[in-house]
Design an enzyme around this catalytic site. Structure first.
Site, PDB file in Angstrom:
ATOM      1  N   TYR A 188       0.862  -1.178   0.000  1.00 36.20           N
ATOM      2  CA  TYR A 188       0.000   0.000   0.000  1.00 36.20           C
ATOM      3  C   TYR A 188       0.896   1.224   0.000  1.00 36.20           C
ATOM      4  O   TYR A 188       1.572   1.518   0.979  1.00 36.20           O
ATOM      5  CB  TYR A 188      -0.901  -0.085   1.241  1.00 36.20           C
ATOM      6  CG  TYR A 188      -1.847   1.050   1.520  1.00 36.20           C
ATOM      7  CD1 TYR A 188      -1.976   2.142   0.676  1.00 36.20           C
ATOM      8  CD2 TYR A 188      -2.621   1.015   2.677  1.00 36.20           C
ATOM      9  CE1 TYR A 188      -2.856   3.167   0.967  1.00 36.20           C
ATOM     10  CE2 TYR A 188      -3.504   2.038   2.986  1.00 36.20           C
ATOM     11  CZ  TYR A 188      -3.615   3.120   2.125  1.00 36.20           C
ATOM     12  OH  TYR A 188      -4.486   4.130   2.439  1.00 36.20           O
ATOM     13  N   LYS A 233      -1.397  -1.267  -4.192  1.00 38.18           N
ATOM     14  CA  LYS A 233      -2.356  -0.212  -4.509  1.00 38.18           C
ATOM     15  C   LYS A 233      -1.617   1.105  -4.357  1.00 38.18           C
ATOM     16  O   LYS A 233      -0.892   1.326  -3.380  1.00 38.18           O
ATOM     17  CB  LYS A 233      -3.590  -0.295  -3.625  1.00 38.18           C
ATOM     18  CG  LYS A 233      -3.507   0.345  -2.275  1.00 38.18           C
ATOM     19  CD  LYS A 233      -4.911   0.536  -1.722  1.00 38.18           C
ATOM     20  CE  LYS A 233      -4.952   1.363  -0.483  1.00 38.18           C
ATOM     21  NZ  LYS A 233      -5.858   2.486  -0.538  1.00 38.18           N
TER      22      LYS A 233
END
Length: 298
Positions: free
Chosen positions: A138, A166
């Site tokens: 992340y 992400k």
């Protein structure tokens, strides 16, 4: 075990409803889960930044993961946040999420400190080695001030159970670079973490999104993905444009209060943000209400 093909679509980082003592509100959390599942999402991410993970101690984080795993009951994969400042803390959370039955982990870059690339690589490698679960990295440099470079990502993607990333950054070029350096790796997936870029990420070969706005408008966000996958490129782009005012509303309060405000206005009763964050002003709430009305959500 979660297969690489299952890491796709729309994965909302769900808000964590809390009671007056800032403890996890079980009934509220179940309402949020039902709302996003009814909207057709492809996964549920508990303890992300929209989930105010930083405001919950270990026991409350464990409670949030337990409730989510039990309530989702295998309908979609559950991604559990295992983010902290130190490697030790992240490993403790990773082991907890695995024991409780999460399907995958999502691990943010460290906050406050600024490790160099070797230290950051070692950090993620140690977390990945501490668990059998797949790990989704992340990247959120705006919040943590640490950034995973494309060259480091290429190396991290070679670790067996690091399966995706992400990118929550307004630097869309970096998302494209992430896709480019990993596109020969069939066991790695890039997801949009910025809700303006869901359609664009898909166009470049990404596999979906971790979208905060999917807490509030799951059907609309799912529309961007499903229409794209069905070949309705224009319909997908229209849905993306329709989502923009909701994403713009993030600025109406201190992050991450706005998604909670939206859900409260929609009658889902998710309570207060964790202090020191406070509710939006009445004026801003009216502006948020207008956004929700335009989307037929209130």
């Amino acid at each position: 075990m979660l297969k690489i093909e299952d890491i796709k679509g729309v994965i909302p980082p769900i808000v964590t409803p809390v009671d007056e003592n800032e403890r996890v509100d079980e009934a509220g959390l179940k309402r949020v889960i039902d709302h996003v599942l009814d909207g057709g999402v492809h996964g549920v991410f508990v303890l992300g930044s929209n989930g105010e993970f930083y405001g919950l101690d270990f026991e409350e984080q464990k409670k949030a993961v337990e409730i989510t795993v039990k309530h989702v009951d295998g309908r979609v994969p559950v991604y559990a946040g295992a983010s902290g400042i130190t490697t030790r803390e992240c490993i403790k959370l990773a082991k907890m999420a695995e024991e409780v039955g999460a399907d995958a982990l999502t691990v943010l870059t460290p906050m406050f400190i600024q490790p160099n690339e070797k230290e950051m690589y070692n950090h993620f490698e140690a977390i990945a080695k501490s668990t059998k679960l797949p790990v989704l990295l992340y990247n959120n440099p705006g919040k943590t001030t640490n950034n995973i470079s494309p060259s480091m990502l290429k190396k991290l993607a070679e670790i067996d159970n690091i399966v995706g990333i992400k990118n929550t950054s307004l630097d869309f070029a970096q998302t494209i670079q992430y896709i480019n350096v990993t596109r020969d790796n069939p066991n790695f997936r890039v997801l949009s973490g910025t809700d303006y870029y869901i359609y664009g990420t898909m166009l470049y070969g990404g596999f979906g999104c971790v979208a905060g706005t999917a807490n509030v408008a799951p059907k609309l966000v799912v529309d961007i993905y499903e229409k794209y996958m069905a070949g309705d490129i224009e319909g997908s782009m229209e849905a993306q444009f329709k989502l923009i005012p909701l994403r713009d509303s993030y600025n109406y309060g201190s992050f991450p209060v706005v998604m909670k405000e939206c859900l409260n206005l929609m009658g889902l009763e998710v309570g207060h943000p964790v202090k020191p964050i406070d509710h939006c002003t009445e004026e801003r709430l009216e502006a948020i209400k207008k956004v929700l009305k335009d989307l037929d959500l209130v």
